[in-house]
Design a protein around this motif. Structure first.
Motif, PDB file in Angstrom:
ATOM      1  N   LYS A  78       0.942  -1.399  -0.059  1.00  0.00           N
ATOM      2  CA  LYS A  78       0.259   0.290  -0.081  1.00  0.00           C
ATOM      3  C   LYS A  78       0.798   1.313   0.452  1.00  0.00           C
ATOM      4  O   LYS A  78       0.412   2.205  -0.773  1.00  0.00           O
ATOM      5  CB  LYS A  78      -0.964   0.496   1.047  1.00  0.00           C
ATOM      6  N   TYR A  79       2.301   1.602   0.701  1.00  0.00           N
ATOM      7  CA  TYR A  79       2.946   2.051   0.228  1.00  0.00           C
ATOM      8  C   TYR A  79       4.008   2.777  -0.629  1.00  0.00           C
ATOM      9  O   TYR A  79       4.450   3.313  -0.590  1.00  0.00           O
ATOM     10  CB  TYR A  79       3.866   2.061   2.212  1.00  0.00           C
ATOM     11  N   LYS A  80       3.756   1.692  -1.634  1.00  0.00           N
ATOM     12  CA  LYS A  80       5.072   1.839  -2.690  1.00  0.00           C
ATOM     13  C   LYS A  80       4.750   3.085  -3.489  1.00  0.00           C
ATOM     14  O   LYS A  80       5.667   4.028  -3.911  1.00  0.00           O
ATOM     15  CB  LYS A  80       5.803   0.536  -2.900  1.00  0.00           C
ATOM     16  N   GLU A  81       3.922   2.366  -4.112  1.00  0.00           N
ATOM     17  CA  GLU A  81       3.582   2.997  -5.470  1.00  0.00           C
ATOM     18  C   GLU A  81       3.152   4.589  -5.236  1.00  0.00           C
ATOM     19  O   GLU A  81       3.545   6.010  -5.461  1.00  0.00           O
ATOM     20  CB  GLU A  81       2.273   3.029  -6.097  1.00  0.00           C
ATOM     21  N   PRO A  82       1.907   4.957  -4.124  1.00  0.00           N
ATOM     22  CA  PRO A  82       2.116   6.158  -3.433  1.00  0.00           C
ATOM     23  C   PRO A  82       2.721   7.135  -3.014  1.00  0.00           C
ATOM     24  O   PRO A  82       2.899   7.942  -3.511  1.00  0.00           O
ATOM     25  CB  PRO A  82       0.900   6.217  -2.693  1.00  0.00           C
ATOM     26  N   GLN A  83       3.944   6.117  -2.298  1.00  0.00           N
ATOM     27  CA  GLN A  83       4.904   6.782  -2.051  1.00  0.00           C
ATOM     28  C   GLN A  83       6.040   7.221  -2.883  1.00  0.00           C
ATOM     29  O   GLN A  83       6.958   8.260  -2.233  1.00  0.00           O
ATOM     30  CB  GLN A  83       5.181   5.548  -0.615  1.00  0.00           C
ATOM     31  N   LYS A  84       6.113   6.895  -3.786  1.00  0.00           N
ATOM     32  CA  LYS A  84       6.746   7.627  -4.517  1.00  0.00           C
ATOM     33  C   LYS A  84       6.857   8.559  -5.183  1.00  0.00           C
ATOM     34  O   LYS A  84       7.113   9.913  -5.372  1.00  0.00           O
ATOM     35  CB  LYS A  84       7.235   6.222  -5.976  1.00  0.00           C
ATOM     36  N   GLU A  85       5.126   8.974  -5.134  1.00  0.00           N
ATOM     37  CA  GLU A  85       4.823   9.832  -5.668  1.00  0.00           C
ATOM     38  C   GLU A  85       5.205  11.288  -4.695  1.00  0.00           C
ATOM     39  O   GLU A  85       4.960  12.206  -4.935  1.00  0.00           O
ATOM     40  CB  GLU A  85       3.214   9.955  -6.222  1.00  0.00           C
ATOM     41  N   ILE A  86       4.207  11.355  -3.236  1.00  0.00           N
ATOM     42  CA  ILE A  86       4.630  11.557  -2.510  1.00  0.00           C
ATOM     43  C   ILE A  86       6.248  11.926  -2.249  1.00  0.00           C
ATOM     44  O   ILE A  86       6.425  13.008  -2.325  1.00  0.00           O
ATOM     45  CB  ILE A  86       3.730  10.953  -0.774  1.00  0.00           C
ATOM     46  N   LEU A  87       6.779  11.225  -2.305  1.00  0.00           N
ATOM     47  CA  LEU A  87       8.608  11.312  -2.643  1.00  0.00           C
ATOM     48  C   LEU A  87       9.222  12.660  -3.143  1.00  0.00           C
ATOM     49  O   LEU A  87       9.644  13.493  -2.814  1.00  0.00           O
ATOM     50  CB  LEU A  87       8.941   9.758  -2.526  1.00  0.00           C
ATOM     51  N   GLU A  88       8.854  11.702  -4.535  1.00  0.00           N
ATOM     52  CA  GLU A  88       8.881  12.732  -5.793  1.00  0.00           C
ATOM     53  C   GLU A  88       8.700  14.771  -5.279  1.00  0.00           C
ATOM     54  O   GLU A  88       9.114  15.555  -5.668  1.00  0.00           O
ATOM     55  CB  GLU A  88       8.674  12.972  -7.028  1.00  0.00           C
ATOM     56  N   ALA A  89       7.590  14.418  -4.705  1.00  0.00           N
ATOM     57  CA  ALA A  89       7.169  15.560  -4.401  1.00  0.00           C
ATOM     58  C   ALA A  89       7.168  16.469  -3.457  1.00  0.00           C
ATOM     59  O   ALA A  89       7.765  17.512  -3.249  1.00  0.00           O
ATOM     60  CB  ALA A  89       5.273  16.127  -4.445  1.00  0.00           C
ATOM     61  N   ALA A  90       8.523  15.290  -2.798  1.00  0.00           N
ATOM     62  CA  ALA A  90       8.680  15.878  -0.953  1.00  0.00           C
ATOM     63  C   ALA A  90      10.304  17.030  -1.858  1.00  0.00           C
ATOM     64  O   ALA A  90      10.656  17.274  -1.269  1.00  0.00           O
ATOM     65  CB  ALA A  90       9.086  15.167  -0.299  1.00  0.00           C
ATOM     66  N   ILE A  91      10.554  16.260  -2.518  1.00  0.00           N
ATOM     67  CA  ILE A  91      11.837  16.464  -3.407  1.00  0.00           C
ATOM     68  C   ILE A  91      11.549  17.866  -4.162  1.00  0.00           C
ATOM     69  O   ILE A  91      12.876  18.597  -3.714  1.00  0.00           O
ATOM     70  CB  ILE A  91      12.849  15.439  -4.481  1.00  0.00           C
ATOM     71  N   LYS A  92      10.933  18.230  -4.381  1.00  0.00           N
ATOM     72  CA  LYS A  92      10.521  19.023  -5.586  1.00  0.00           C
ATOM     73  C   LYS A  92      10.606  20.265  -4.188  1.00  0.00           C
ATOM     74  O   LYS A  92      11.157  20.966  -4.629  1.00  0.00           O
ATOM     75  CB  LYS A  92       9.573  18.914  -6.343  1.00  0.00           C
ATOM     76  N   ALA A  93       9.417  19.801  -3.835  1.00  0.00           N
ATOM     77  CA  ALA A  93       9.419  20.804  -2.649  1.00  0.00           C
ATOM     78  C   ALA A  93      10.587  21.497  -1.904  1.00  0.00           C
ATOM     79  O   ALA A  93      10.509  22.677  -1.759  1.00  0.00           O
ATOM     80  CB  ALA A  93       8.592  20.914  -1.463  1.00  0.00           C
ATOM     81  N   ASN A  94      11.389  20.393  -1.660  1.00  0.00           N
ATOM     82  CA  ASN A  94      12.618  20.190  -0.064  1.00  0.00           C
ATOM     83  C   ASN A  94      13.803  19.883  -0.630  1.00  0.00           C
ATOM     84  O   ASN A  94      13.973  19.115  -0.540  1.00  0.00           O
ATOM     85  CB  ASN A  94      12.207  19.931   0.809  1.00  0.00           C
ATOM     86  N   PRO A  95      14.562  20.323  -2.177  1.00  0.00           N
ATOM     87  CA  PRO A  95      15.737  19.296  -2.163  1.00  0.00           C
ATOM     88  C   PRO A  95      16.898  19.303  -1.910  1.00  0.00           C
ATOM     89  O   PRO A  95      17.922  18.400  -2.014  1.00  0.00           O
ATOM     90  CB  PRO A  95      16.039  20.384  -4.103  1.00  0.00           C
ATOM     91  N   LYS A  96      16.494  20.129  -0.812  1.00  0.00           N
ATOM     92  CA  LYS A  96      18.039  19.741   0.563  1.00  0.00           C
ATOM     93  C   LYS A  96      18.042  18.701   1.033  1.00  0.00           C
ATOM     94  O   LYS A  96      18.537  18.280   2.709  1.00  0.00           O
ATOM     95  CB  LYS A  96      18.551  20.968   0.789  1.00  0.00           C
ATOM     96  N   LEU A  97      16.592  17.932   1.276  1.00  0.00           N
ATOM     97  CA  LEU A  97      16.150  17.148   2.542  1.00  0.00           C
ATOM     98  C   LEU A  97      16.804  15.724   2.120  1.00  0.00           C
ATOM     99  O   LEU A  97      16.165  15.380   1.528  1.00  0.00           O
ATOM    100  CB  LEU A  97      14.945  17.375   3.451  1.00  0.00           C
ATOM    101  N   GLU A  98      17.854  15.048   2.753  1.00  0.00           N
ATOM    102  CA  GLU A  98      18.329  13.833   1.583  1.00  0.00           C
ATOM    103  C   GLU A  98      17.662  12.697   2.124  1.00  0.00           C
ATOM    104  O   GLU A  98      18.096  11.668   1.316  1.00  0.00           O
ATOM    105  CB  GLU A  98      19.943  13.777   2.612  1.00  0.00           C
TER     106      GLU A  98
END
Length: 452
Positions: free
Chosen positions: A186-206
């Motif tokens: 349940k976490y795999k696909e939705p999480q990828k989208e969430i993480l991509e958005a999170a990286i875009k919002a905060n590209p300095k969070l490792e």
């Protein structure tokens, strides 16, 4: 008498505001008697608890309760003794009462947490830990993550892990939990989208990059995982964790120079756990075995583990090459291993074995005889000294070393047979054919008995 009342008040966490006020309205003799009875019972309880007579401690505490039924200190002590006796139901009651009477005392809540955890009541533990976070948030946050995992509240666990990664950084345990959560479908696909958005919002969070790399790798989307690792390296050039991922991709692409560069970044990092560093070295060891031009990089990498107190890395690399029958390489690492731990008798024997296998007879004889000075009862050292001397045609010396070595052989038929065979060689070199045949026969007999 004022001193006794004051001392009693200090010990019992502010009870002067209650019972002491009553005492002030009584006659002095009555005050002394009441105070004395209470103190005697209380200190008797502490004494009995100290010597693990918990039942007796409980009896004394019950007497204290008759005097002060609303004193939280007594309930706290009752909780400790009941917990020690594993009477968890009574311990819970006692600590609950203590927290009701004095909710600002952290140790009553800690006692209640101990009871619930001992009873594996993780749901109740969560409520108590959330209270304990008022005192030490960071410490109890770690417990709360574990409790959410135990109760399979993965959404809450993941949210807390992400929060802690931003505030206190990454930890091995939380990373393990996160990996477990991410493994849930349940976490795999939705999480990828969430993480991509999170990286875009905060590209300095490792941490977001690392989680996304893991998800793509788990889905066998290695190209996407590598692309994210490169984005991480570009966004955070100082990221050591980016190099862990890039190292693996470089190896898979047979890019030895780039893999070496990433490996050394990982080994030099103070942020990366030793287990991961060992894994990186092991993977590079296999790569270097198939690509000997990188043997120099491997040797340099092994030097990073010189101070490792748990594993003699150089020796283990030597064993790897020994199993591959690459004796020259094994020799190099066994020598390094003995620099790290000079008194490692197994490492000494392995080094002498590789000297023998590579025909380094001068080194074999010199090293074996030097080690005999330090380990005069180690029979194998006499064998190697005799072997080296025989090969150098120093038969008289070989005979002496080997004869002495036989005296120290204990329950080792193979070693005894080897020594007998070398003694036969020594006597043959000295022209004594009769003794030569005698020792060869003894060696053959030992070998035959061993097979049976």
């Amino acid at each position: 008498m004022k001193f006794k009342i004051l001392f009693y008040g200090i010990m019992l966490s502010g009870s002067l505001t209650g019972p002491a006020a009553v005492y002030a309205q009584q006659e002095p003799d009555e005050i002394a008697l009441a105070n004395s009875d209470f103190e005697n019972n209380f200190y008797e309880a502490l004494k009995q608890k100290g010597i693990e007579n918990y039942d007796k401690a409980l009896l004394s505490l019950q007497k204290c309760l008759l005097k002060e039924p609303e004193n939280p200190v007594i309930y706290g002590e009752l909780g400790k003794n009941y917990l020690a006796l594993r009477n968890l139901a009574e311990a819970e009651k006692a600590y609950l009462k203590a927290t009701q009477l004095d909710p600002k005392n952290r140790w009553y809540w800690q006692g209640l947490y101990d009871v619930y955890y001992e009873n594996k009541n993780f749901t109740k533990s969560i409520v108590v830990v959330q209270k304990l976070m008022e005192w030490r948030k960071e410490q109890y946050q770690e417990d709360l993550v574990s409790l959410y995992m135990y109760t399979q509240q993965y959404d809450k666990a993941l949210a807390l892990i992400n929060e802690m990664e931003e505030t206190v950084g990454v930890s091995e345990k939380r990373t393990m939990y996160k990996t477990q959560i991410m493994g849930e479908a349940k976490y795999k696909e939705p999480q990828k989208e969430i993480l991509e958005a999170a990286i875009k919002a905060n590209p300095k969070l490792e941490s977001n990059y690392l989680d996304l790399i893991y998800l793509y790798s788990e889905s066998n989307q290695e190209a996407k995982a590598e692309e994210v690792a490169k984005r991480l390296e570009k966004a955070i050039p100082t990221s050591d964790w980016a190099q862990v991922s890039l190292f693996k991709f470089h190896l898979n692409n047979n890019e030895g120079d780039k893999a070496s560069e990433s490996m050394f970044r990982v080994l030099e990092s103070g942020k990366i756990d030793n287990k991961i560093k060992h894994r990186v070295l092991n993977e590079f060891l296999i790569f270097a075995t198939n690509n000997p031009k990188y043997s120099g990089s491997l040797s340099k990498a092994v030097d990073y583990f010189e101070d490792d107190k748990k594993i003699n890395v150089a020796k283990e690399v030597g064993k790897f090459y020994l199993n591959k029958k690459k004796y020259t390489e094994a020799t190099q690492y066994f020598e390094k291993g003995l620099v790290v731990k000079a008194d490692d008798i197994e490492g000494i024997e392995l080094l002498l074995y590789t000297y023998a296998e590579t025909g380094q007879n001068d080194k074999l004889l010199k090293a074996a005889t030097n080690y005999i000075d330090s380990y005069p009862t180690q029979a194998s050292l006499y064998y190697y000294a005799g072997l080296g001397a025989n090969r150098l045609q120093q038969y008289a010396k070989a005979k002496d070393w080997l004869s002495n070595g036989l005296d120290f052989v204990v329950d080792d038929a193979q070693l005894e047979a080897n020594i007998d065979r070398q003694l036969g060689e020594a006597y043959g070199g000295l022209g004594d054919a009769k003794k030569k045949e005698s020792y060869f026969a003894a060696a053959d007999k030992l070998a035959k008995n061993k097979k049976q």
